[in-house]
Scaffold this motif. Sequence first.
Motif, PDB file in Angstrom:
ATOM      1  N   ASP A  22      94.026  18.548  15.046  1.00 54.81           N
ATOM      2  CA  ASP A  22      93.431  18.258  13.739  1.00 54.81           C
ATOM      3  C   ASP A  22      94.535  17.853  12.752  1.00 54.81           C
ATOM      4  O   ASP A  22      95.060  18.690  12.004  1.00 54.81           O
ATOM      5  N   LYS A  24      94.508  16.175   9.967  1.00 54.73           N
ATOM      6  CA  LYS A  24      94.172  16.322   8.547  1.00 54.73           C
ATOM      7  C   LYS A  24      94.408  17.761   8.083  1.00 54.73           C
ATOM      8  O   LYS A  24      94.988  18.007   7.019  1.00 54.73           O
ATOM      9  N   THR A  27      98.164  18.494   7.912  1.00 55.10           N
ATOM     10  CA  THR A  27      98.779  17.929   6.714  1.00 55.10           C
ATOM     11  C   THR A  27      98.460  18.794   5.497  1.00 55.10           C
ATOM     12  O   THR A  27      99.322  19.037   4.656  1.00 55.10           O
ATOM     13  N   ALA A  28      97.221  19.253   5.408  1.00 55.71           N
ATOM     14  CA  ALA A  28      96.830  20.101   4.275  1.00 55.71           C
ATOM     15  C   ALA A  28      97.580  21.429   4.298  1.00 55.71           C
ATOM     16  O   ALA A  28      97.955  21.959   3.253  1.00 55.71           O
TER      17      ALA A  28
END
Length: 146
Positions: A22, A24, A27-28
């Motif tokens: 995952d 995304k 990165t978060a």
Amino acid sequence: MPLSEHEQRVLEQMEHAMEAEDPKFATAMRGRTPKARQRRRIMLGSIGVVIGLVLVVLGVAQGVVALAVAGFVLMLGAGGLALTPPRRQSAKGVAVKGNGPIGAVGADGLTKPRRAKASKKAAKSGTFMQRLEQRWDHRKDQGQGW
């Protein structure tokens, strides 16, 4: 407590697997880079300085002293925000001032304070105040004082 080499490798493998699964979310979780945070601080500070300058000019032109003072205070605060470096965060999320404790790191991962090294000359002559008193007394005895 520092991680062993094996634990570090396992942690890196888990990070790579999370990024592959995952990207995304990874990165978060990683958060912003220090450069991005500093860029944001500079941009916000610059915008604040411009807005403060506009308020100062409007306050002076309209004769409203409170508006001009508020604009000046905004300019000072925004300039300080843009020019000061951000505080570093420790692993526990507490702001750290400076470079941390100075000393040797023990096997348990804790720092042990460095011992102050006193020179032989300083040890013989005493503290700073004692040396000043000795100089004063020496001058007074020779008639060079006040």
